[in-house]
Design a protein around this motif. Structure first.
Motif, PDB file in Angstrom:
ATOM      1  N   GLU A  56      14.708  -3.830  -0.358  1.00 58.76           N
ATOM      2  CA  GLU A  56      13.941  -4.722   0.520  1.00 58.76           C
ATOM      3  C   GLU A  56      14.437  -6.156   0.450  1.00 58.76           C
ATOM      4  OE1 GLU A  56       9.457  -4.404   0.975  1.00 58.76           O
ATOM      5  OE2 GLU A  56       9.838  -3.409  -0.935  1.00 58.76           O
TER       6      GLU A  56
ATOM      7  N   SER B 239       8.731  -6.336   4.154  1.00 62.40           N
ATOM      8  CA  SER B 239       8.601  -5.035   3.511  1.00 62.40           C
ATOM      9  C   SER B 239       9.621  -4.023   3.991  1.00 62.40           C
ATOM     10  CB  SER B 239       7.203  -4.476   3.771  1.00 62.40           C
ATOM     11  OG  SER B 239       6.990  -4.338   5.148  1.00 62.40           O
TER      12      SER B 239
ATOM     13  N   ASN C 289       7.069  -0.384  -4.579  1.00 63.33           N
ATOM     14  CA  ASN C 289       6.983  -1.850  -4.592  1.00 63.33           C
ATOM     15  C   ASN C 289       5.582  -2.301  -4.205  1.00 63.33           C
ATOM     16  OD1 ASN C 289       9.689  -1.933  -5.119  1.00 63.33           O
ATOM     17  ND2 ASN C 289      10.305  -2.367  -3.018  1.00 63.33           N
ATOM     18  N   SER C 290       5.026  -1.662  -3.130  1.00 69.43           N
ATOM     19  CA  SER C 290       3.693  -2.040  -2.663  1.00 69.43           C
ATOM     20  C   SER C 290       2.661  -1.740  -3.738  1.00 69.43           C
ATOM     21  CB  SER C 290       3.322  -1.259  -1.399  1.00 69.43           C
ATOM     22  OG  SER C 290       4.347  -1.392  -0.467  1.00 69.43           O
TER      23      SER C 290
ATOM     24  N   SER D 161       7.291   2.103  -1.189  1.00 64.79           N
ATOM     25  CA  SER D 161       5.897   2.453  -1.537  1.00 64.79           C
ATOM     26  C   SER D 161       5.590   2.006  -2.951  1.00 64.79           C
ATOM     27  CB  SER D 161       5.659   3.963  -1.469  1.00 64.79           C
ATOM     28  OG  SER D 161       6.230   4.472  -0.322  1.00 64.79           O
TER      29      SER D 161
ATOM     30  N   THR E 286       2.845  -4.329  -6.394  1.00 64.96           N
ATOM     31  CA  THR E 286       2.246  -5.575  -5.918  1.00 64.96           C
ATOM     32  C   THR E 286       0.720  -5.482  -5.941  1.00 64.96           C
ATOM     33  OG1 THR E 286       4.149  -5.903  -4.502  1.00 64.96           O
ATOM     34  CG2 THR E 286       2.222  -7.225  -4.006  1.00 64.96           C
ATOM     35  N   ALA E 287       0.196  -4.318  -5.483  1.00 69.35           N
ATOM     36  CA  ALA E 287      -1.261  -4.130  -5.447  1.00 69.35           C
ATOM     37  C   ALA E 287      -1.858  -4.163  -6.847  1.00 69.35           C
ATOM     38  CB  ALA E 287      -1.591  -2.806  -4.765  1.00 69.35           C
TER      39      ALA E 287
END
Ligand code: ATP
Ligand code: MG
Length: 270
Positions: free
Chosen positions: A40, A265, A250-251, A248, A254-255
């Protein structure tokens, strides 16, 4: 002849107390092999390449090229940036000749410059200044300058992104061919999955926050590679799926509370 590259537990922070941009990144690239890096936007690809080039010093870990620790740039390790970095006051020919002059390869200089300009399709623009050329043409001049010195290592940061699709394909094949002919070790950062599969023996998928090596895909197809071949398509699907898994993850990271530093993204495959 190419040089091997060892990346050993590389970590980098831009500021002492900041979250690392790259953490514990390890990988070995054999002499004469080619590696593509995808990931990304903002995951640390250019930062990693700058550390391989000796332009940025890691906060921890190290890079070795042919078993020598990298502390600074070396004329035999050639970096090509996202923008072409030409000298505007010099002609195209003089820009291409610069690398040869720096490395003392001045025998047959004029013929070599002409040959490289021919290879990148700019044989008739040698006398022009960079600002008389399009962005894509400027990028081709930078490529001619990099390849002219037959370096041991070439580090390419999205070198073809400003080019039209036809020129891009032609140069991907040309650079791959030149790297093979001279045994040059190639590291290529790209957002283009087909470009990675056309040019590289291995593709590294990076995650972000912090930038780590998520997976490594062997591309065991003969060169030159044809994107229409079923085996190529299968590898494209595999790489897309690994890339999406990485996004996914990475998200999810982050979450879980690790700060994301920009909103991007998706990396295009085109
Ligand atoms: N000089 C700097 N000081 C502080 N932070 C920086 C600096 N250069 C880059 N960064 C940050 O480090 C992270 C990685 O940047 P880098 O340029 O390596 O990403 P990239 O993967 O090459 O992105 P892209 O695909 O958009 O080129 C980004 O979050 C960026 O904001
Ligand atoms: Mg970058």
């Amino acid at each position: 002849m190419g040089a091997s590259i060892q990346i050993d537990k590389l970590t980098h922070r831009f500021h002492r107390h900041a979250t690392p941009v790259i953490r514990d990144f390890s990988l070995e690239i054999s002499a004469g092999q080619s590696l593509a890096i995808i990931g990304e936007s903002g995951c640390g690809k250019s930062t990693l390449l700058h550390m391989l080039a000796g332009l940025t010093q890691p906060s921890a870990g190290c890079v070795r090229i042919q078993d020598k620790r990298v502390y600074r740039p070396h004329p035999e390790w050639n970096m090509m940036f996202q923008s072409p970095a030409l000298y505007p006051w010099l002609s195209v020919e003089q820009n291409v000749a610069l690398g040869l002059e720096f490395t003392g390869q001045t025998r047959g200089l004029k013929a070599k410059v002409a040959e490289m300009l021919e290879r990148v399709g700019l044989a008739d623009r040698g006398r022009a200044r960079p600002h008389d050329l399009s962005g894509g043409q400027q990028q081709r001049v930078a490529l001619a300058r990099s390849l002219a010195v037959s370096p041991e290592v070439i580090l390419l940061d999205e070198p073809f992104s400003a080019l039209d699709a036809f020129t891009r394909r032609a140069l991907q094949r040309e650079v791959t061919q030149i790297a093979h002919d001279h045994g040059i070790t190639l590291v290529l950062v790209t957002h283009d999955i087909d470009e990675a599969l056309i040019m590289a023996d291995q593709v590294a998928v990076m995650g972000r926050n912090p930038g780590t090596l998520r997976s490594l895909l062997d591309v065991s197809l003969a060169y030159p590679r044809d994107p229409k071949e079923p085996a190529f398509k299968a590898l494209r699907d595999e790489l897309m799926s690994r890339f999406h898994d990485s996004v996914s993850l990475n998200s999810a990271v982050t979450a879980c509370g690790v700060s994301a530093d920009d909103g991007s993204s998706v990396v295009s495959s085109a």
